[in-house]
Motif scaffolding. Structure first.
Motif, PDB file in Angstrom:
ATOM      1  N   UNK A 151       0.819  -1.177  -0.010  1.00 26.69           N
ATOM      2  CA  UNK A 151       0.071  -0.060   0.096  1.00 26.69           C
ATOM      3  C   UNK A 151       0.984   1.464  -0.041  1.00 26.69           C
ATOM      4  N   UNK A 152       2.090   1.419   0.354  1.00 27.19           N
ATOM      5  CA  UNK A 152       2.823   2.582   0.635  1.00 27.19           C
ATOM      6  C   UNK A 152       2.988   3.190  -0.654  1.00 27.19           C
ATOM      7  N   UNK A 153       2.868   2.676  -1.821  1.00 27.55           N
ATOM      8  CA  UNK A 153       2.910   3.919  -3.189  1.00 27.55           C
ATOM      9  C   UNK A 153       2.029   4.722  -3.059  1.00 27.55           C
ATOM     10  N   UNK A 154       0.655   4.574  -2.317  1.00 27.54           N
ATOM     11  CA  UNK A 154      -0.444   5.476  -2.086  1.00 27.54           C
ATOM     12  C   UNK A 154       0.282   6.959  -1.414  1.00 27.54           C
ATOM     13  N   UNK A 155       1.147   6.260  -0.112  1.00 26.73           N
ATOM     14  CA  UNK A 155       2.040   7.447   0.407  1.00 26.73           C
ATOM     15  C   UNK A 155       2.969   8.176  -0.241  1.00 26.73           C
ATOM     16  N   UNK A 156       3.738   7.471  -1.162  1.00 23.24           N
ATOM     17  CA  UNK A 156       4.728   8.100  -2.226  1.00 23.24           C
ATOM     18  C   UNK A 156       4.101   9.096  -2.902  1.00 23.24           C
ATOM     19  N   UNK A 157       3.001   8.531  -3.585  1.00 23.67           N
ATOM     20  CA  UNK A 157       2.197   9.693  -4.495  1.00 23.67           C
ATOM     21  C   UNK A 157       1.723  10.938  -3.847  1.00 23.67           C
ATOM     22  N   UNK A 158       0.994  10.567  -2.576  1.00 26.33           N
ATOM     23  CA  UNK A 158       0.431  11.818  -1.908  1.00 26.33           C
ATOM     24  C   UNK A 158       1.834  12.656  -1.390  1.00 26.33           C
ATOM     25  N   UNK A 159       2.722  12.258  -1.044  1.00 26.70           N
ATOM     26  CA  UNK A 159       3.992  13.081  -0.455  1.00 26.70           C
ATOM     27  C   UNK A 159       4.515  13.921  -1.813  1.00 26.70           C
ATOM     28  N   UNK A 160       4.572  13.452  -3.009  1.00 26.30           N
ATOM     29  CA  UNK A 160       4.945  14.244  -4.133  1.00 26.30           C
ATOM     30  C   UNK A 160       3.871  15.149  -4.577  1.00 26.30           C
ATOM     31  N   UNK A 161       2.559  14.728  -4.396  1.00 26.47           N
ATOM     32  CA  UNK A 161       1.650  15.454  -5.100  1.00 26.47           C
ATOM     33  C   UNK A 161       1.004  16.360  -4.020  1.00 26.47           C
ATOM     34  N   UNK A 162       1.234  16.188  -2.762  1.00 27.96           N
ATOM     35  CA  UNK A 162       0.776  17.126  -1.801  1.00 27.96           C
ATOM     36  C   UNK A 162      -0.730  16.944  -1.679  1.00 27.96           C
ATOM     37  N   UNK A 163      -1.342  15.687  -1.475  1.00 27.83           N
ATOM     38  CA  UNK A 163      -2.539  15.366  -1.382  1.00 27.83           C
ATOM     39  C   UNK A 163      -3.198  14.852  -0.460  1.00 27.83           C
TER      40      UNK A 163
END
Length: 453
Positions: free
Chosen positions: A346-358
């Protein structure tokens, strides 16, 4: 083939992972290979050879793996499309990563990696709950001041529970209790009277008489607990995860060691009802952990997460009960739950949120402290060690308590520290009791406390 409708980046997110040669690391690395817009470029672990074997096991061509000794060599390896495997942080090239995932579980090293990443303008996804419990508030504040993101990692229970809480609040519920199932289920076979907890078995034939809650919920829970009393059902990892949830939600423990009732999932709404309604919960918004009881052939809760909410219209909830939802017998509480945590998957969800600021998480504050209460008299000169799979410390028990002007020592600040005075049995270890405390982590803890709640 069913395909994702999520937009894919033309430039992949470049990920560095510390503590790479572990179970969490492996699950994340395997998942990243499935995503065309994310890639692992730097893997940090003292066991460089072990990381190499794991990569080969995952099907990575050894020719694409490098073991640089300096940051310049790492930059060159990444530029050439190779995965850099590093023994420590000295050879990290922060210029070639977008997000650092911290998964060492070690206070001194892990805090150092996360802090250095933020200093170099790199987002951080924190998997090491041990570090989060001590320094998470300060690290999040530092990230915010630098225009960066610092997030708990999806796939571990804290982030999963925070996502569930976000959903529950967004649809308008009041949360009475929230938490997770404990690390290992209690698998009971009525035919043999044996309970199996992750390979540890005991004879508990009397448990067969308490498979239903009956009219006296508290008596049933007491009887179940007595039947499995010889098993170790609580873990420092559980307390740490609930402490992390507290930082982001303000939820507090109902009792400092948590209740740990032995529960079947369809009973959650009754067990975690308020005391006035016959349940366990003495304060609204309590964090807790339960030991899942299941029979042969029944699915596991899989270390999943739950929220107990007050219901509304009784007709609505009878309709939902009829569809299999977990509603208390009186109809006034319901359990909303996700029976899973998929670790690095599931951690790719956090990676995307970190980069995208979501991310929608609020800023953490030290609403509670995961502290250490002595289980027996401790002598001056005792040195504490974090040991074992669950990162526990001999001689002390983890408890969740209210902050106390910074004088209570966080549990994981005891790592490597030495007592300078005798501590009687049953006392909380204080910061003044300790020498050789990891200084950078201590300063971060104090900085987080200073932000208030």
């Amino acid at each position: 083939m069913i395909r994702s409708t999520a937009p894919r980046r033309s430039t992949p997110i470049r990920v560095a992972l510390t503590g790479a040669n572990g179970g969490y690391g492996r699950t994340l690395l395997d998942q990243l290979r499935r995503l065309p817009d994310m890639e692992s470029v730097q893997l940090i672990d003292p066991d460089v050879a072990g990381v190499g074997r794991m990569l080969a096991d995952l099907g990575v061509d050894p020719a694409t793996v490098a073991t640089p000794a300096t940051s310049d060599e790492t930059a060159a390896a990444v530029a050439a499309g190779r995965i850099a495997v590093l023994a420590d942080g000295a050879a990290i090239d922060f210029a070639s990563i977008d997000v650092l995932v911290e998964a060492t579980g070690r206070i001194d090293a892990g805090h150092g990696y996360a802090d250095a990443a933020l200093e170099h303008g790199t987002h951080v996804v924190m998997v090491s709950k041990e570090i989060e419990s001590v320094a998470g508030v300060a690290l999040a504040a530092k990230a915010r001041a630098k225009g960066l993101r610092y997030l708990p990692g999806d796939g571990d229970q804290p982030a999963d529970l925070l996502r569930l809480v976000d959903w529950v609040l967004a649809v308008g519920f009041e949360i009475v209790a929230l938490g997770k199932s404990s690390e290992y289920d209690l698998r009971f076979d009525p035919a043999t009277g044996v309970v199996d907890q992750n390979g540890v078995t005991i004879d508990a034939p009397g448990l067969a008489d308490h498979l239903l809650l009956g009219d006296d919920l508290h008596a049933t829970l007491d009887a179940r607990a007595a039947q499995v009393a010889s098993l170790k059902r609580s873990a420092a990892a559980d307390a740490c995860e609930m402490n992390v949830v507290s930082l982001y939600t303000g939820a507090v423990a109902d009792v400092e060691s948590m209740h740990y009732p032995v529960v079947r999932p369809d009973e959650l709404a009754d067990v975690y009802a308020t005391r006035e309604a016959g349940g366990l919960v003495g304060r609204t918004g309590a964090i807790d952990v339960f030991s899942m009881l299941r029979l042969p052939g029944e699915a596991s809760f899989a270390g999943g997460v739950f929220a107990i909410v007050r219901t509304g219209d009784p007709v609505t909830w009878e309709i939902l009960r009829g569809k299999g939802h977990v509603v208390s017998r009186a109809g006034d509480f319901a359990a909303i739950y996700w029976p899973y945590h998929y670790m690095g998957i599931e951690t790719p969800l956090s990676l995307a949120a970190a980069v995208d600021g979501t991310s929608t998480l609020r800023e953490p504050r030290q609403h509670t402290i995961m502290a250490a209460r002595s289980t027996g008299a401790l002598e001056a000169g005792t040195t504490f060690r974090v040991e074992g799979h669950h990162h526990e410390i001999a001689g002390v028990a983890p408890v969740i308590v209210d902050p106390d002007a910074g004088e209570i020592a966080p549990y994981y600040l005891l790592s490597g520290a030495r007592l300078v005075r005798d501590v009687p049995a049953g006392e909380l270890v204080q910061l003044a009791d300790l020498d050789d405390v990891p200084q950078a982590a201590l300063e971060a803890y104090r900085a987080g406390l200073a932000l208030g709640v």
